[in-house]
Structures are given as structure tokens and as C-alpha cells.
Design a protein around this motif. Structure first.
Motif, PDB file in Angstrom:
ATOM      1  N   GLY A  20       0.336  23.573  53.498  1.00 28.81           N
ATOM      2  CA  GLY A  20      -0.516  24.082  54.573  1.00 28.81           C
ATOM      3  C   GLY A  20       0.300  24.866  55.591  1.00 28.81           C
ATOM      4  O   GLY A  20       1.471  24.565  55.837  1.00 28.81           O
ATOM      5  N   ALA A  21      -0.356  25.859  56.201  1.00 29.19           N
ATOM      6  CA  ALA A  21       0.346  26.768  57.119  1.00 29.19           C
ATOM      7  C   ALA A  21       0.994  26.042  58.291  1.00 29.19           C
ATOM      8  O   ALA A  21       2.055  26.424  58.756  1.00 29.19           O
ATOM      9  CB  ALA A  21      -0.632  27.819  57.644  1.00 29.19           C
ATOM     10  N   MET A  22       0.370  24.965  58.785  1.00 29.88           N
ATOM     11  CA  MET A  22       0.894  24.288  59.981  1.00 29.88           C
ATOM     12  C   MET A  22       1.884  23.167  59.632  1.00 29.88           C
ATOM     13  O   MET A  22       2.292  22.412  60.515  1.00 29.88           O
ATOM     14  CB  MET A  22      -0.271  23.749  60.816  1.00 29.88           C
ATOM     15  CG  MET A  22      -1.070  24.837  61.514  1.00 29.88           C
ATOM     16  SD  MET A  22      -0.050  25.796  62.663  1.00 29.88           S
ATOM     17  CE  MET A  22       0.129  24.630  64.003  1.00 29.88           C
ATOM     18  N   GLY A  47       3.681  28.517  57.950  1.00 29.23           N
ATOM     19  CA  GLY A  47       2.833  29.701  58.175  1.00 29.23           C
ATOM     20  C   GLY A  47       3.436  30.635  59.200  1.00 29.23           C
ATOM     21  O   GLY A  47       3.440  31.862  59.024  1.00 29.23           O
ATOM     22  N   GLY A  48       3.974  30.052  60.281  1.00 33.91           N
ATOM     23  CA  GLY A  48       4.574  30.880  61.333  1.00 33.91           C
ATOM     24  C   GLY A  48       5.780  31.646  60.819  1.00 33.91           C
ATOM     25  O   GLY A  48       5.955  32.835  61.118  1.00 33.91           O
ATOM     26  N   SER A  82       7.494  37.260  59.674  1.00 36.26           N
ATOM     27  CA  SER A  82       8.321  38.210  58.900  1.00 36.26           C
ATOM     28  C   SER A  82       9.559  38.657  59.688  1.00 36.26           C
ATOM     29  O   SER A  82       9.848  39.852  59.791  1.00 36.26           O
ATOM     30  CB  SER A  82       7.477  39.433  58.470  1.00 36.26           C
ATOM     31  OG  SER A  82       8.222  40.293  57.619  1.00 36.26           O
ATOM     32  N   ASP A  83      10.268  37.657  60.192  1.00 41.83           N
ATOM     33  CA  ASP A  83      11.504  37.965  60.938  1.00 41.83           C
ATOM     34  C   ASP A  83      12.534  38.522  59.950  1.00 41.83           C
ATOM     35  O   ASP A  83      12.751  37.946  58.891  1.00 41.83           O
ATOM     36  CB  ASP A  83      12.024  36.665  61.581  1.00 41.83           C
ATOM     37  CG  ASP A  83      13.134  36.913  62.581  1.00 41.83           C
ATOM     38  OD1 ASP A  83      12.998  36.444  63.715  1.00 41.83           O
ATOM     39  OD2 ASP A  83      14.140  37.563  62.217  1.00 41.83           O
ATOM     40  N   GLY A 119       5.329  28.031  67.876  1.00 37.40           N
ATOM     41  CA  GLY A 119       5.713  28.706  69.117  1.00 37.40           C
ATOM     42  C   GLY A 119       7.190  29.042  69.226  1.00 37.40           C
ATOM     43  O   GLY A 119       7.619  29.592  70.243  1.00 37.40           O
ATOM     44  N   HIS A 120       7.980  28.757  68.189  1.00 42.26           N
ATOM     45  CA  HIS A 120       9.428  28.946  68.335  1.00 42.26           C
ATOM     46  C   HIS A 120       9.906  30.374  68.089  1.00 42.26           C
ATOM     47  O   HIS A 120      11.091  30.659  68.257  1.00 42.26           O
ATOM     48  CB  HIS A 120      10.188  27.931  67.467  1.00 42.26           C
ATOM     49  CG  HIS A 120      10.500  26.710  68.275  1.00 42.26           C
ATOM     50  ND1 HIS A 120       9.517  26.030  68.956  1.00 42.26           N
ATOM     51  CD2 HIS A 120      11.658  26.090  68.562  1.00 42.26           C
ATOM     52  CE1 HIS A 120      10.073  25.034  69.604  1.00 42.26           C
ATOM     53  NE2 HIS A 120      11.374  25.043  69.389  1.00 42.26           N
TER      54      HIS A 120
END
Ligand SMILES: Cc1cc2nc3c(=O)[nH]c(=O)nc-3n(C[C@H](O)[C@H](O)[C@H](O)COP(=O)(O)OP(=O)(O)OC[C@H]3O[C@@H](n4cnc5c(N)ncnc54)[C@H](O)[C@@H]3O)c2cc1C
Length: 287
Positions: free
Chosen positions: A72-74, A112-113, A118-119, A33-34
Motif C-alpha cells: 500500500g502507498a502509505m 507511495g511518497g 521521483s527524487d 511529509g519527509h
């Protein structure tokens, strides 16, 4: 700063999450969420629904599988930063995580985030790109593997299709004769990269057998500096050849400038300087 109204779902399995995305095509996945929550508070993003991945077992963790480190993505930045497996097999990733944001960002932000977002100024996109990883995703059509060279396709845009969830990233372990380093010029307030460069170098008999160099901050999305890579290939690795290769790093890149942080000219300069520093440091680290 309050977000627009949205529905909130907290699925407990990947299948349930994928079904929710199918039923709510405009929904967004929520990880740490960041990036997403600030964007929602500023109303830059107004998804009608969020599908929170945090209660889904099996999406976080770090393991070794053959010659790949699977993350893992998380998995959070903090987990990466403190992982013995990462320090042993892909040390550049743990070292670079020290310079991502601050402690709170590293406690919440996920691997994952950071990739799915893709910032243009994100650190992990350039690092994972230089490492030549691959990304696994699950979606309505099942599971697929995406080579990282095909993953970042635009600013805040990746090869992920609507309804797909990034599940893990697979990074080749760094063998003998390879070294890597990430160098960034951080924005003093946010710590985001004004420019960042990751270099991975493979050496045999002091000759460069392989170089992968990826840039963030200077371009709309993480991009390889292929002219510099090619300039180094087959060369003896020393300060002169590295300087000559770094001079060519901006070639072929569409470098952005803005009035707030750094002009195009300044970013172009930083790409050259940081590529040289990243290459020098990568060679120093060859084991
Ligand atoms: C003050 C501050 C400083 C920061 N500094 C830095 C910095 O120095 N360097 C840096 O790189 N970043 C920085 N960040 C950004 C931070 O690293 C983000 O948390 C991270 O990039 C996104 O990860 P997340 O888990 O928070 O993703 P979220 O914010 O939850 O999601 C981001 C986007 O990715 C999508 N998404 C998330 N996970 C998945 C998935 N598994 N599959 C598909 N889509 C997914 C979401 O739908 C959303 O569109 C900073 C953030 C803040 C608030």
C-alpha cells in the motif's frame, strides 16, 4: 524556515480525498511529509492546500496476491524493512531499505511518497524500476495500472495526472533462479544516493536469461541501463561478462554533474563501478 500559509484537510476515505483534490486543483497530497514539508519550509513548494492521506484506512499494508507482492502507498519504509513477506518474496527491497536515510526518515517516509516524488537521488525509484513492478492509481477517471517503465518521466515528475493518488505498488515475487541487489554510494550527511544501482538477474544453466538494471542519483530520474542489460542477456554469468556489461552501463544515459556533490565524470565512473558490484551481488544471491 516557515512554510507559506496553506489549508489542511484530513479526509477519512479515498473518495473524500479525491473530491478534495478536485475542489482544490493546486493542492498537494501529504504522505510521510519527509520530502514535501522540507520543500515547503524552503518555499520551493507553496501549495495552497494539503490533503493528508494518513487517516484513510486501507492505504497501507503488505500482502501477497498470486505472484505479486502488493504494498500500500502509505506503508512506511520501516514496515517494509521489518516485513517477513518482503524478506521472503522480494528480499532486495527489505535489504535496500536499511540504507534509506536514517531511522526517522524510515519511520515516516512512505512507499507511495518515495515513488510519487521521483527524487533524482531517491532509492526506491531505482529499486522498484529494476524489479519490474506496476503502480496503481485512483483519480477522477477511476483506477488505472501504470507499468513502472512508464511511471518516471522526469525530475520530480511521474505519469500521475493531476488529482490522481497512488494507492499501491505491485511487485513480482522473485522466483527460483533470480537474484537482486542494490548498491549505493551515499552522501555522507543526508544518506541520499550520489549514485545507486539496483540489478535483478535471472539465471538458467549459468546463462543470463534476464537482467534489469536501474540507476539513481546519476540521472534526472530513475532510468534503466539498457546497454548493460543487453550486453549480459544470453551470456554466461561470470566476473568477465559482468565487468564487460558494467562498462557499458552509462551508454544512452544522460548523466548529470554538479559542483557540490559529484561531477558528471565521477558519476559516470560510479555508474560503472556500482553496476558491476550490484550485478556480482545479485548473482551471489540467486536462489
Ligand atoms: C534527512 C533526510 C534524509 C533522506 N534520505 C533519503 C535517502 O537516503 N534515500 C531516499 O530515497 N530518500 C531519502 N529521503 C526522502 C524520504 O525518503 C522521503 O520521505 C520520501 O522520499 C518521500 O516520502 P514521503 O512519504 O515522506 O512523501 P511526502 O513528502 O509526503 O510527499 C512527497 C511528494 O509525493 C506526493 N505524494 C506522496 N504520496 C502520494 C500518493 N500516495 N499519491 C500521489 N502523490 C503522493 C506528495 O504530494 C509530494 O509531492 C530523506 C529525507 C530526509 C528529510
Amino acid at each position: 524556515m516557515f512554510p507559506a500559509t496553506f489549508e489542511y484537510y484530513a479526509p477519512t476515505s479515498l473518495e473524500e480525498a479525491l473530491n478534495l483534490l478536485r475542489q482544490n486543483p493546486e493542492a498537494k497530497v501529504l504522505a510521510g511529509g519527509h520530502s514535501l514539508i522540507p520543500a515547503m519550509k524552503l518555499r520551493l513548494a507553496t501549495p495552497p492546500a494539503l490533503v493528508d492521506l494518513r487517516r484513510i484506512p486501507g492505504l497501507s499494508g503488505i500482502r501477497l496476491e498470486g505472484d505479486q507482492l502488493v504494498i500500500g502507498a502509505m506503508t512506511t519504509y520501516y514496515d517494509v524493512q521489518t516485513s517477513e513477506l518482503v524478506r521472503q518474496h522480494v528480499p532486495v527491497l527489505a535489504e535496500a531499505t536499511d540504507v534509506v536515510g536514517d531511522l526517522q526518515v524510515r519511520n515516516w517516509g512512505t512507499v507511495g511518497g518515495s515513488l510519487a516524488h521521483s527524487d533524482p537521488a531517491g532509492d526506491y525509484p531505482a529499486i522498484i524500476l529494476a524489479l519490474g513492478a506496476e503502480v496503481r492509481a485512483r483519480g477522477p477517471q477511476g483506477e488505472r495500472t501504470i507499468p513502472i517503465d512508464q511511471f518516471f518521466v522526469g525530475m520530480f515528475t511521474t505519469a500521475l495526472q493531476p488529482g490522481e493518488i497512488l494507492t499501491e505498488v505491485r511487485i513480482p515475487v522473485m522466483g527460483p533462479g533470480t537474484g537482486a541487489a542494490y548498491v549505493k554510494f551515499p552522501h555522507p550527511a543526508s544518506r541520499y544516493a550520489v549514485v545507486g544501482v539496483c540489478a535483478v538477474v535471472g539465471r538458467e544453466d549459468n546463462i543470463c536469461r534476464q537482467a534489469r538494471i536501474a540507476v539513481t542519483g546519476a540521472t534526472l530520474y530513475a532510468t534503466r541501463a539498457t546497454a548493460a542489460e543487453q550486453a549480459l542477456q544470453g551470456q554466461t554469468l561470470n566476473a568477465d561478462t559482468i565487468r564487460a556489461a558494467a562498462e557499458r552501463a552509462p551508454e544512452g544515459l544522460t548523466i548529470t554533474g554538479d559542483r557540490v556533490f559529484a561531477s558528471e565524470e565521477y558519476r559516470t565512473h560510479l555508474v560503472r563501478v556500482l553496476t558491476r558490484r550490484a550485478l556480482m551481488a545479485a548473482v551471489e544471491k540467486i536462489r
